[in-house]
Design an enzyme around this catalytic site. Sequence first.
Site, PDB file in Angstrom:
ATOM      1  N   GLU A 197      -5.923  -5.585  10.843  1.00  0.00           N
ATOM      2  CA  GLU A 197      -5.057  -4.794   9.971  1.00  0.00           C
ATOM      3  C   GLU A 197      -5.457  -5.011   8.513  1.00  0.00           C
ATOM      4  O   GLU A 197      -5.802  -6.133   8.118  1.00  0.00           O
ATOM      5  CB  GLU A 197      -3.601  -5.212  10.177  1.00  0.00           C
ATOM      6  CG  GLU A 197      -2.579  -4.390   9.421  1.00  0.00           C
ATOM      7  CD  GLU A 197      -1.159  -4.793   9.789  1.00  0.00           C
ATOM      8  OE1 GLU A 197      -0.332  -4.929   8.865  1.00  0.00           O
ATOM      9  OE2 GLU A 197      -0.882  -4.996  10.999  1.00  0.00           O
ATOM     10  N   ASP A 200      -3.699  -4.202   4.809  1.00  0.00           N
ATOM     11  CA  ASP A 200      -2.437  -3.774   4.212  1.00  0.00           C
ATOM     12  C   ASP A 200      -2.566  -3.564   2.711  1.00  0.00           C
ATOM     13  O   ASP A 200      -3.175  -4.376   2.016  1.00  0.00           O
ATOM     14  CB  ASP A 200      -1.344  -4.838   4.408  1.00  0.00           C
ATOM     15  CG  ASP A 200      -0.893  -4.966   5.838  1.00  0.00           C
ATOM     16  OD1 ASP A 200      -1.112  -4.025   6.599  1.00  0.00           O
ATOM     17  OD2 ASP A 200      -0.324  -6.010   6.178  1.00  0.00           O
ATOM     18  N   GLU A 256       0.711  -2.509   0.205  1.00  0.00           N
ATOM     19  CA  GLU A 256       2.100  -2.070   0.268  1.00  0.00           C
ATOM     20  C   GLU A 256       2.897  -2.632  -0.905  1.00  0.00           C
ATOM     21  O   GLU A 256       2.563  -3.678  -1.467  1.00  0.00           O
ATOM     22  CB  GLU A 256       2.737  -2.513   1.587  1.00  0.00           C
ATOM     23  CG  GLU A 256       2.669  -4.004   1.826  1.00  0.00           C
ATOM     24  CD  GLU A 256       2.999  -4.395   3.258  1.00  0.00           C
ATOM     25  OE1 GLU A 256       3.400  -3.518   4.042  1.00  0.00           O
ATOM     26  OE2 GLU A 256       2.848  -5.578   3.599  1.00  0.00           O
ATOM     27  N   THR A 266      -1.173  -7.186  -0.770  1.00  0.00           N
ATOM     28  CA  THR A 266      -2.325  -6.872   0.069  1.00  0.00           C
ATOM     29  C   THR A 266      -2.550  -8.021   1.050  1.00  0.00           C
ATOM     30  O   THR A 266      -2.294  -9.182   0.738  1.00  0.00           O
ATOM     31  CB  THR A 266      -3.609  -6.649  -0.758  1.00  0.00           C
ATOM     32  OG1 THR A 266      -4.031  -7.895  -1.352  1.00  0.00           O
ATOM     33  CG2 THR A 266      -3.371  -5.623  -1.853  1.00  0.00           C
ATOM     34  N   GLY A 310      11.396 -13.817  -1.833  1.00  0.00           N
ATOM     35  CA  GLY A 310      11.365 -14.708  -0.677  1.00  0.00           C
ATOM     36  C   GLY A 310      12.500 -14.507   0.297  1.00  0.00           C
ATOM     37  O   GLY A 310      12.836 -15.400   1.080  1.00  0.00           O
TER      38      GLY A 310
END
Length: 207
Positions: A23, A25, A27, A41, A121
């Site tokens: 994968e 990423d 986002e 990322t 978090g």
Amino acid sequence: MARNCSLRSPIILLSSTGEGHDEIDMEFLGNVSGEPYILHTNIYVNGSADKEQQFYLWFDPAADFHNYSLLWNPQQIAIFVDGLPIRVFANNENIGVPYPNEQAMRVFSSIWNGDQWATQGGRVKIDWSYSPFVASYMNFNTDVCEWNGNGSTSQCWATNWWNQNSLNYAQQGQLQWVRSNYLIYDYCKDYARFNYQLPAECSQQPQ
């Protein structure tokens, strides 16, 4: 792009399927109004994902459309924002670093609940009073080598523009500018996380 929420909004997500999936990423994490958005990322190889890098951007990504792109080939994964490279993950299989080159991947983009970890978090949860949440895209385009079974992509690498071994000189300077000014988390700098034994590729990655 909604504010005051802990939704993850993938711009581009390339992924194979299954437990041992690959994968790539790119986002946006959720945020609180008044705070900058974080572009997250990550790269998974065989289901393992411990290669996070995060960035602030030099603009408000909620104010207008911008160009986000990925280059993935046998030599490198390069991530770009408005044509500027922000991250490069090189193929370092020669020193034992896994690289996503064994599985075909599809393009995904959506919104999903990440409030267990995505904003501060996990301390900030989704405010559902702001729903419905919408992600909008414009001028989406792909230029790919289609996988149709084993060996079907072998002809793709020699003749296409995406077969770049590395960034050019100007792009290397742009990458350094972005990383010097906007990189806020790099797994290759997180010594405590890895008990001061950083992953092997960290010695090869741009600083």
